[in-house]
Write a protein that holds these residues in place. Sequence first.
Motif, PDB file in Angstrom:
ATOM      1  N   GLU A  60      -8.075 -13.008 -11.979  1.00  0.00           N
ATOM      2  CA  GLU A  60      -8.592 -13.460 -13.268  1.00  0.00           C
ATOM      3  C   GLU A  60      -9.898 -12.754 -13.629  1.00  0.00           C
ATOM      4  N   THR A  61     -10.698 -12.430 -12.604  1.00  0.00           N
ATOM      5  CA  THR A  61     -11.946 -11.704 -12.842  1.00  0.00           C
ATOM      6  C   THR A  61     -11.655 -10.282 -13.308  1.00  0.00           C
ATOM      7  N   LEU A  62     -10.695  -9.642 -12.670  1.00  0.00           N
ATOM      8  CA  LEU A  62     -10.347  -8.279 -13.052  1.00  0.00           C
ATOM      9  C   LEU A  62      -9.778  -8.242 -14.478  1.00  0.00           C
ATOM     10  N   GLU A  63      -8.988  -9.250 -14.830  1.00  0.00           N
ATOM     11  CA  GLU A  63      -8.463  -9.317 -16.189  1.00  0.00           C
ATOM     12  C   GLU A  63      -9.599  -9.454 -17.203  1.00  0.00           C
ATOM     13  N   GLN A  64     -10.620 -10.215 -16.846  1.00  0.00           N
ATOM     14  CA  GLN A  64     -11.777 -10.357 -17.729  1.00  0.00           C
ATOM     15  C   GLN A  64     -12.526  -9.026 -17.842  1.00  0.00           C
ATOM     16  N   PHE A  65     -12.581  -8.285 -16.726  1.00  0.00           N
ATOM     17  CA  PHE A  65     -13.220  -6.954 -16.747  1.00  0.00           C
ATOM     18  C   PHE A  65     -12.530  -6.041 -17.762  1.00  0.00           C
ATOM     19  N   TYR A  66     -11.208  -6.096 -17.818  1.00  0.00           N
ATOM     20  CA  TYR A  66     -10.469  -5.264 -18.775  1.00  0.00           C
ATOM     21  C   TYR A  66     -10.843  -5.622 -20.214  1.00  0.00           C
ATOM     22  N   ARG A  67     -11.091  -6.914 -20.444  1.00  0.00           N
ATOM     23  CA  ARG A  67     -11.488  -7.333 -21.790  1.00  0.00           C
ATOM     24  C   ARG A  67     -12.932  -6.935 -22.091  1.00  0.00           C
ATOM     25  N   ASP A  68     -13.788  -7.029 -21.071  1.00  0.00           N
ATOM     26  CA  ASP A  68     -15.205  -6.694 -21.267  1.00  0.00           C
ATOM     27  C   ASP A  68     -15.417  -5.203 -21.481  1.00  0.00           C
ATOM     28  N   GLU A  69     -14.663  -4.395 -20.730  1.00  0.00           N
ATOM     29  CA  GLU A  69     -14.777  -2.930 -20.816  1.00  0.00           C
ATOM     30  C   GLU A  69     -13.374  -2.354 -21.018  1.00  0.00           C
ATOM     31  N   PRO A  70     -12.927  -2.242 -22.270  1.00  0.00           N
ATOM     32  CA  PRO A  70     -11.554  -1.761 -22.536  1.00  0.00           C
ATOM     33  C   PRO A  70     -11.228  -0.412 -21.888  1.00  0.00           C
ATOM     34  N   GLU A  71     -12.239   0.421 -21.628  1.00  0.00           N
ATOM     35  CA  GLU A  71     -11.964   1.721 -21.006  1.00  0.00           C
ATOM     36  C   GLU A  71     -11.405   1.565 -19.594  1.00  0.00           C
ATOM     37  N   LEU A  72     -11.644   0.418 -18.981  1.00  0.00           N
ATOM     38  CA  LEU A  72     -11.094   0.163 -17.648  1.00  0.00           C
ATOM     39  C   LEU A  72      -9.562   0.109 -17.675  1.00  0.00           C
ATOM     40  N   GLU A  73      -8.984  -0.074 -18.859  1.00  0.00           N
ATOM     41  CA  GLU A  73      -7.525  -0.081 -18.964  1.00  0.00           C
ATOM     42  C   GLU A  73      -6.929   1.245 -18.477  1.00  0.00           C
ATOM     43  N   LEU A  74      -7.714   2.327 -18.578  1.00  0.00           N
ATOM     44  CA  LEU A  74      -7.254   3.631 -18.095  1.00  0.00           C
ATOM     45  C   LEU A  74      -6.997   3.605 -16.588  1.00  0.00           C
ATOM     46  N   TYR A  75      -7.627   2.666 -15.901  1.00  0.00           N
ATOM     47  CA  TYR A  75      -7.546   2.601 -14.445  1.00  0.00           C
ATOM     48  C   TYR A  75      -6.676   1.433 -13.965  1.00  0.00           C
ATOM     49  N   ARG A  76      -6.096   0.702 -14.894  1.00  0.00           N
ATOM     50  CA  ARG A  76      -5.307  -0.484 -14.511  1.00  0.00           C
ATOM     51  C   ARG A  76      -4.200  -0.112 -13.530  1.00  0.00           C
ATOM     52  N   ARG A  77      -3.461   0.935 -13.837  1.00  0.00           N
ATOM     53  CA  ARG A  77      -2.353   1.337 -12.963  1.00  0.00           C
ATOM     54  C   ARG A  77      -2.863   1.693 -11.572  1.00  0.00           C
ATOM     55  N   SER A  78      -3.981   2.434 -11.508  1.00  0.00           N
ATOM     56  CA  SER A  78      -4.551   2.822 -10.221  1.00  0.00           C
ATOM     57  C   SER A  78      -5.003   1.598  -9.428  1.00  0.00           C
ATOM     58  N   PHE A  79      -5.672   0.669 -10.102  1.00  0.00           N
ATOM     59  CA  PHE A  79      -6.121  -0.550  -9.424  1.00  0.00           C
ATOM     60  C   PHE A  79      -4.924  -1.353  -8.913  1.00  0.00           C
ATOM     61  N   TRP A  80      -3.902  -1.459  -9.755  1.00  0.00           N
ATOM     62  CA  TRP A  80      -2.711  -2.218  -9.349  1.00  0.00           C
ATOM     63  C   TRP A  80      -2.066  -1.583  -8.118  1.00  0.00           C
ATOM     64  N   ASN A  81      -1.988  -0.251  -8.125  1.00  0.00           N
ATOM     65  CA  ASN A  81      -1.342   0.455  -7.019  1.00  0.00           C
ATOM     66  C   ASN A  81      -2.104   0.232  -5.712  1.00  0.00           C
ATOM     67  N   THR A  82      -3.417   0.108  -5.806  1.00  0.00           N
ATOM     68  CA  THR A  82      -4.231  -0.173  -4.617  1.00  0.00           C
ATOM     69  C   THR A  82      -4.064  -1.620  -4.178  1.00  0.00           C
ATOM     70  N   ARG A  83      -4.164  -2.543  -5.120  1.00  0.00           N
ATOM     71  CA  ARG A  83      -4.167  -3.966  -4.798  1.00  0.00           C
ATOM     72  C   ARG A  83      -2.810  -4.467  -4.309  1.00  0.00           C
ATOM     73  N   ARG A  84      -1.730  -3.788  -4.691  1.00  0.00           N
ATOM     74  CA  ARG A  84      -0.401  -4.230  -4.261  1.00  0.00           C
ATOM     75  C   ARG A  84      -0.181  -4.004  -2.770  1.00  0.00           C
ATOM     76  N   ARG A  85      -1.040  -3.154  -2.168  1.00  0.00           N
ATOM     77  CA  ARG A  85      -0.912  -2.883  -0.727  1.00  0.00           C
ATOM     78  C   ARG A  85      -1.860  -3.763   0.091  1.00  0.00           C
ATOM     79  N   ARG A  86      -2.212  -4.896  -0.455  1.00  0.00           N
ATOM     80  CA  ARG A  86      -3.215  -5.788   0.140  1.00  0.00           C
ATOM     81  C   ARG A  86      -2.950  -6.079   1.625  1.00  0.00           C
ATOM     82  N   ASP A  87      -1.701  -6.282   1.979  1.00  0.00           N
ATOM     83  CA  ASP A  87      -1.371  -6.646   3.363  1.00  0.00           C
ATOM     84  C   ASP A  87      -1.545  -5.485   4.333  1.00  0.00           C
TER      85      ASP A  87
END
Length: 202
Positions: free
Chosen positions: A123-150
């Motif tokens: 929820e914090t990261l989603e708020q970051f995307y709203r606060d700084e729309p340019e972070l949307e450029l990195y959403r895919r990269s962040f998701w790809n990192t976070r999906r390997r959490r285990d």
Amino acid sequence: MDIKKIPERSELPEEAKWDLRDIYPTDQAWQEDFEKLHALASKLPDYKGRLGASASVLLEFVRLEDQVGILLDSLANYAQRKSDEDTRVPAYQAMTAKITTLWVDISAQCAFETPELMAIPDETLEQFYRDEPELELYRRSFWNTRRRRDHILSDPEERLLAQAGEMAQAPDTIYSMFNDADIKFADAIDSDGNAHPLSQGT
């Protein structure tokens, strides 16, 4: 059998050579960007422990990381291609070693990034995307990192793994230098006095 002599690079026409001037016009220009990269990379550790602080801090970090990555790619490409031209040239062996060492150091300095990205609540990261729309450029990269959490190590473990990069690459580097160099070896003489030409396989 007519065996043609392998020409030296200096004997080749210009149109048969790589033109690396679009990357760096001179070795001096490469050195100037190497120093620039060193200075930029030294700022990366300043963000340790801060990536989850705010959207603006996270955006600053990924922008800086992009600058570092673009410079690193150009520097490594030029150094490696110059070394490939003739692996016997010590100056370009040294250049390749310098950029490899710096790459490993940068990877170690940024080892905190993945664990800290993992620690940011969704929820914090989603708020970051709203606060700084340019972070949307990195959403895919962040998701790809976070999906390997285990499968992500801790900060110290990630740093240790990154620092082993140069050592892990050494066998391939050593093999390539000898395999690609135009080195001539004297024939091997067996116990009967017969000569045997040495080849890659022998």
